[in-house]
Design an enzyme around this catalytic site. Structure first.
Site, PDB file in Angstrom:
ATOM      1  N   ASP A  92      61.364  25.271  49.984  1.00  0.00           N
ATOM      2  CA  ASP A  92      62.171  25.551  48.789  1.00  0.00           C
ATOM      3  C   ASP A  92      63.491  24.783  48.860  1.00  0.00           C
ATOM      4  O   ASP A  92      63.701  23.957  49.749  1.00  0.00           O
ATOM      5  CB  ASP A  92      62.418  27.064  48.657  1.00  0.00           C
ATOM      6  N   GLU A 127      64.217  27.041  60.740  1.00  0.00           N
ATOM      7  CA  GLU A 127      65.266  27.674  59.961  1.00  0.00           C
ATOM      8  C   GLU A 127      65.062  29.195  59.983  1.00  0.00           C
ATOM      9  O   GLU A 127      63.994  29.693  59.645  1.00  0.00           O
ATOM     10  CB  GLU A 127      65.174  27.146  58.517  1.00  0.00           C
TER      11      GLU A 127
END
Ligand code: TTJ
Length: 656
Positions: free
Chosen positions: A518, A443
């Protein structure tokens, strides 16, 4: 117990005659090869014991004499099943000279249920019966409330420890069975409440009006549920659609029956019920049953339904001029977004296929086809708004499928011409043998940069993703083919998608999703997993998909730096770094994201095969997983919340 009761106790003679010895040999066979009788001795076999017992109460309900069943898990994982049926017969059977009750629990019944012709239909896969459960239980007790008396009998590992006797008076009727699965026979003896609850809910849907309670009485796990669906499989359909948006208000319901050789001894009866409702999604969910046994491989009942649905919708579309002259919608088009439950009951169900989970009786195809052809045609005539909504949807599906086919062909042509043109962002590895290579899907560009510098380029490829990922749960196939976030993933993996997926073309056998620890990271991970699940399912089934596990904390004392993956480890390492000096200053910082790590740190903590932790994404229960994805990725908030609460552990695992 009063003397009076004691006097009236029915004691059964226990001379061990020939039949008795056969009985023991029969149950010994069950203990020698338990898997032959209950499928396995793992968790699924353990739960199967409960279903075997409950099946008897369900049969009593089908016969019309029982409307309430309670299944409880007690302390020590002891199971209790209670019903309010007529109670197992307690009279002496002439053939054996034993009470019918004893016969039920000690003689192996090869398929057919006890009670000789009492029931017209019985569970197909099941029906090996109570004696198998008895043989595999450390102990088992049964109490029958019948005609004013309570009859009790006890067993251990299939052998009688207390012959049938009357132990009291009663004003109710029914059967109670309590058993403790034998730890010598099972790999695990812990029951999963959710597993039993789900199965019992299914039984309640399939037997309209039947009330089933499930209860967990184990200390610290107390909970209970009551399932009672007057609407039967109609409510099953609503349940499947609970987190979706229906495109027509009512569930469509059809049923019918056929009796052959009525009144003769060859009488055979069949019944079929079908309920469905379309939602605005794109998945086809057809859940079918034969004699209340789930048939995940489908079979004749599903075939009859699918054929009739396609024919009726095409005829209706033509008649109402929704379909023009040459227009035709395919079977798949007609089933896009459908939630459907089919339940048939028949004498001598034939179960076929790999897992004996496919119905083979062709007369059922004729019955279901006939019912759906007649009744659905009639329904659509009377409910033109529903007809229009369904036909419009099928037409849309048809056009999307056409567009997807064109998109796919254009990809195919491109790759055929210039070999596979790899995405610009892919940093490929040198090795070409897929068994030796891995790809990190990362990511963000900055994390992608660190990973590219930190990797071992001999066998590790890096594909950075950025921006908003498409939620395939809300997209139709043609959107997926052209999507600029997903196309690089499809091309890099090299195996195609959907019906064209070809595992042998896969370019890496480890596909590692590396995202921040997260909420955003978890979101992107779930989106990618949903995509793999819906469009490249074999990847997950073969265990090729992993999640990287990056550290959460960095601890420094002087020149020494270490990392921790959770809070407990953080405390442990902090103590180690302090050593004998409790005042030493240990600096603890939380990694905000992968991008914060330098290439070396990322390699050391997350990518080095010698040191890293990978979490393999597993889907041992595809149905549950499908629900998981639908519920977690769907739009409605309530079911999602309920799901996460009920399956907190599973959801967290999956999410990882
Ligand atoms: C059989 O035909 C005569 C009347 O009673 C019928 C019967 O056996 N009913 C019945 C059996 N109801 N419930 C059971 C049963 C329940 C449990 C929990 C376990 C077993 C083995 C049977």
């Amino acid at each position: 117990m009063s003397d009076e009761l004691n006097n009236s106790t029915t004691q059964v003679d226990h001379e061990y005659g020939g039949s008795e010895i056969q009985v023991l040999e029969g149950l010994e066979a069950v203990r020698k090869r338990p898997g032959m009788y209950i499928g396995s001795t793992s968790e699924s076999g353990l739960h199967h014991l409960v279903y075997e017992i409950v099946d008897n109460s369900i049969d009593e309900a089908l016969a019309g004499y029982c409307d309430e069943i309670t299944v409880s898990i007690g302390e020590g994982d002891i199971i209790t099943v209670v019903d309010n049926g007529r109670g197992i017969p307690v009279d002496i059977q002439p053939q054996t000279g034993l009470p019918a009750l004893e016969v039920v629990f000690t003689i192996l019944h090869a398929g057919g249920k006890f009670g000789g012709g009492g029931y017209k239909v019985s569970g197909g896969l099941h029906g090996v019966g109570a004696s198998v459960v008895n043989a595999l239980s450390e102990w088992l007790e049964v109490r029958v409330h019948k005609e004013g008396k309570i009859y009790e009998m006890k067993f251990s590992r299939g052998k009688v420890t207390q012959p049938m006797q009357v132990v009291g008076d009663t004003d109710r009727h029914g059967t109670e069975v309590v058993f403790k699965p034998d730890p010598e026979m099972f790999e695990v003896t812990q029951y999963n409440y959710e597993t039993l609850h789900t199965r019992m809910r299914e039984e309640a849907f399939l037997n309209a009006g039947l009330r089933i309670h499930t209860v967990d009485n184990r200390p610290g796990k107390e909970q209970r549920d009551t399932m009672h669906y007057a609407g039967g499989i109609r409510e099953f359909v609503s349940y499947i659609n609970r987190s979706k948006d229906p495109i027509h208000p009512d569930v469509v319901y059809m049923s019918g029956a056929r009796i052959e050789n009525e009144g003769t001894e060859h009488e055979r009866s069949m019944t079929a019920e079908v309920a469905f409702q379309y939602n605005d999604g794109y998945n086809e969910t057809i859940v079918s049953f034969a004699n209340n046994v789930h048939t995940p491989e489908g079979g004749m009942h599903e075939e009859g339904f699918k054929r009739a649905l396609t024919t009726v919708l095409n005829n209706y579309g033509k008649k109402m001029k929704i379909l023009k002259d040459e227009d035709k919608v395919s079977g798949e088009d007609c089933r896009e977004g459908i939630a459907c439950v089919i339940s048939v009951k028949l004498t001598d169900a034939q179960f076929e296929g790999q897992t004996k989970a496919k119905l083979g009786n062709s007369e059922i195809r004729t019955l279901v086809n006939g019912i759906v052809t007649d009744k659905l045609t009639e329904y659509l005539e009377e409910n033109p708004a529903v007809g229009k909504a369904i036909l419009d949807k099928a037409l849309m599906a048809n056009r999307a499928r056409e567009a997807a086919r064109k998109a796919r062909e254009s990809i195919r042509r491109k790759t055929a011409l210039g070999g596979a043109a790899m995405p610009d962002k892919l940093r490929d590895c040198n090795e070409v043998n897929p068994e030796l290579t891995e790809i990190y899907i990362v990511e963000g560009d900055s994390a992608g940069g660190s990973a590219t510098q930190g990797r071992d380029s001999r066998f590790q490829a890096i594909l950075p993703l950025w921006g908003k990922m498409l939620n395939v749960e809300k997209a139709r196939a043609d959107k997926v083919y052209g999507n600029d976030k997903l196309t690089p993933v499809i091309t890099a993996l090299g195996a195609g998608i959907g019906d064209d997926f070809d595992l042998s073309k896969l370019r890496y056998h480890k596909i590692i999703i590396m995202a921040d620890a997260d909420v955003d990271g978890s979101h992107i991970r779930t989106l990618l997993l949903t995509f793999f699940f819906r469009f490249m399912r074999p990847l997950i089934e073969h265990g090729y998909v992993y999640a990287a596990v990056p550290p959460l904390y960095k601890l420094t004392r002087g020149k020494t730096t270490r990392v921790a993956f959770d809070d407990i480890e953080r405390e442990k390492i902090a103590a180690e770094l302090r050593g004998d000096n409790p005042n030493a200053k240990v600096d603890i910082s939380r990694y905000k994201g992968l991008g914060e790590m330098n290439p070396h740190e990322l390699w050391e903590t997350t990518m080095d095969p010698e040191k890293r932790t990978l979490k393999r994404i597993e889907l041992d229960d595809a149905v549950l997983a499908d629900q998981t994805f639908t519920v977690l990725m769907g739009e409605k908030v309530e079911p999602r919340k309920e799901f996460i609460e009920r399956n907190a552990k599973y959801a967290v695992n999956l999410d990882y």
